[in-house]
Design a protein around this motif. Structure first.
Motif, PDB file in Angstrom:
ATOM      1  N   LYS A 173     -69.933 -21.489 -61.593  1.00  0.00           N
ATOM      2  CA  LYS A 173     -69.005 -21.421 -62.722  1.00  0.00           C
ATOM      3  C   LYS A 173     -69.547 -20.524 -63.826  1.00  0.00           C
ATOM      4  O   LYS A 173     -68.818 -19.707 -64.405  1.00  0.00           O
ATOM      5  CB  LYS A 173     -68.742 -22.828 -63.257  1.00  0.00           C
ATOM      6  N   LYS A 174     -70.846 -20.662 -64.126  1.00  0.00           N
ATOM      7  CA  LYS A 174     -71.460 -19.847 -65.177  1.00  0.00           C
ATOM      8  C   LYS A 174     -71.423 -18.365 -64.816  1.00  0.00           C
ATOM      9  O   LYS A 174     -71.164 -17.511 -65.672  1.00  0.00           O
ATOM     10  CB  LYS A 174     -72.895 -20.303 -65.418  1.00  0.00           C
TER      11      LYS A 174
ATOM     12  N   GLU B 115     -67.911 -17.118 -65.359  1.00  0.00           N
ATOM     13  CA  GLU B 115     -67.593 -17.020 -66.779  1.00  0.00           C
ATOM     14  C   GLU B 115     -68.187 -15.753 -67.394  1.00  0.00           C
ATOM     15  O   GLU B 115     -67.587 -15.132 -68.277  1.00  0.00           O
ATOM     16  CB  GLU B 115     -68.120 -18.252 -67.521  1.00  0.00           C
TER      17      GLU B 115
END
Length: 457
Positions: free
Chosen positions: A361-362, A365
């Motif tokens: 997810k990071k 992002e």
């Protein structure tokens, strides 16, 4: 004393005196061990030494084999702790040496853990087990037996796979061929390449397959893909050797993780399985493993057993820890301990999945270059980044230590360092790295990650 004896005595005495004089007058000290050349450190030792000598508070070691909990400590299984106390206090346990194949209670429990106690192969008594020091030791025993006793000479290994596999098989004289497994372009299992390579491989080859959480990619075939693979292996008269290194840690379910082994055995294959009880029991000091052999025909079992026993006795092989084997046997045969152990396995799997998902997810992002969808599909204790050496060297300059395989130990990730790692990888892949980590040159995302790191610490 005869004249000849007296002459010989004088000659020897004179030679000894001259030799003593030369030695006493020499300034060179006799150091027999000076001829031993220093051993070049392997990659693991080099990374561990570099990490140990790194004084940065940001340093992060992602190269280890041990699973660590959210506090950064090796996981303690309460079931293992209770079983260890029970075994240590059991006065009825024998102190006699184990038989050549190992602890019979442990072997029985280990086989039933994979096949279930109602398996047809067990009921027909065509299953054999050998206690080993680890699953890698089980692979070594299997390789030696297959080469020396069964005259197999070709082994097929996944590309990529653990470098240890090739070393084990080459040491006993195997020719090692590779089959495609991972597609770098798509970041997924290359099942078409895998099937094509198996179909064109030499007939009668030994095929080494990771039963779950493939090392290092963490990607496993689907049920239908496993069935296709088994069909090709059967048509090519190959011998499957499955490695069950992360049993329970791939899906959190020990029954589901062992499905490929049960499928091969249920189809009537002659199949071997190297099984580990290290990571899934946190037995890092008292390691234990097992080599399970399932035969298609029970009439061959006595001969296989005799040859294995003879091979182990001839080489004076010692079984692994008696204590560890008794701990595992006690947990697997005691209902309360078994339930507690499976709950711990599920908790570890959930944390691994959480860290893997958070890391992916990071990266998304931050819009990190590349496709990172495959990270969420991976299973087990490792995460395969497919980062190249130049990227890994740049990360090491940022105090992040990852082996050349690009494989990350997910157990080393925590909520207070995932963002820092993702930001560093993002910067490296965007070519914004510097030779050293200078806070004046870091991106805003990286500064935010650093602040989070220190606040959590």
């Amino acid at each position: 004393m005869s004249a000849v004896s007296m002459l010989l005595h004088k000659v020897l005495q004179s030679g000894l005196c001259r030799a003593t004089t030369r030695c006493s007058s020499s300034s060179v000290k006799f150091e027999p061990f000076a001829r031993i050349e220093p051993v070049a450190p392997n990659e693991h030792n080099r990374l561990e030494a570099a990490y140990h000598n790194d004084t940065s508070p940001l340093k992060l070691n992602l190269s280890g084999e041990f699973y660590r909990n959210s506090d950064g400590k090796p996981q303690v299984f309460q079931a293992v702790h209770k079983a260890a106390i029970g075994v240590a206090c059991d006065e009825k346990l024998s102190q006699e040496p184990l038989p050549p194949l190992g602890n019979a209670d442990f072997i029985k429990a280990a086989n039933e853990l994979i096949l279930t106690n109602s398996a047809e192969a067990l009921l027909e008594k065509r299953v054999l087990g050998v206690q080993t020091r680890s699953s890698l030791d089980a692979l070594r025993v299997a390789a030696q037996f297959l080469r020396e006793k069964m005259k197999c000479n070709v082994c097929l290994l996944a590309k990529p796979s653990s470098e240890t596999y090739e070393r084990i098989f080459k040491q006993v004289g195997f020719q090692c061929h590779s089959y495609q497994y991972f597609s770098e372009a798509k970041g997924e299992l290359n099942v078409f390449g895998l099937v094509a390579d198996l179909m064109t491989a030499p007939e009668g080859s030994v095929v080494l397959l990771d039963a779950c959480a493939q090392n290092p990619t963490g990607l496993d075939p689907s049920v239908d893909e496993w069935k296709l693979i088994s069909h090709i292996i059967k048509c090519k008269k190959m011998l499957p050797l499955l490695h069950l290194e992360s049993h329970g840690l791939a899906t959190g379910d020990v029954v589901q993780d062992a499905w490929p082994v049960r499928y091969f055995a249920g189809c009537g294959f002659d199949v071997l399985c190297a099984q580990s009880f290290v990571k899934n029991f946190s037995l890092y000091n008292e390691t234990v493993g097992q080599l399970m052999i399932v035969l298609g025909n029970p009439k061959h079992l006595p001969a296989v057993r005799e040859h294995l026993e003879n091979m182990l006795l001839t080489e004076k092989e010692q079984s692994s820890s008696v204590f560890a084997s008794r701990i595992v046997a006690k947990i697997l045969t005691t209902t309360a301990l078994h339930q507690e152990w499976t709950h711990t396995i599920k908790d570890i799997h959930q944390r691994l999945h959480k860290m893997r998902t958070l890391f992916a997810k990071k990266l998304k992002e931050l819009k990190t270059p590349g496709n990172w969808d495959h990270l969420s599909d991976q299973k087990g204790p490792y995460l395969y980044t497919n980062l190249k050496n130049k990227h890994l060297q740049q990360l090491q300059a940022r105090h992040i230590y990852i082996p050349s395989s690009g494989r990350i130990n997910v157990g080393a990730l925590r909520t207070n360092n995932v963002e820092y790692l993702a930001s560093a990888i993002n910067d490296v892949l965007k070519c914004k790295q510097t030779d050293t980590v200078d806070t004046a040159d870091l991106t805003s995302a990286h500064l935010h990650a650093l602040q989070h790191f220190f606040n959590a610490a």
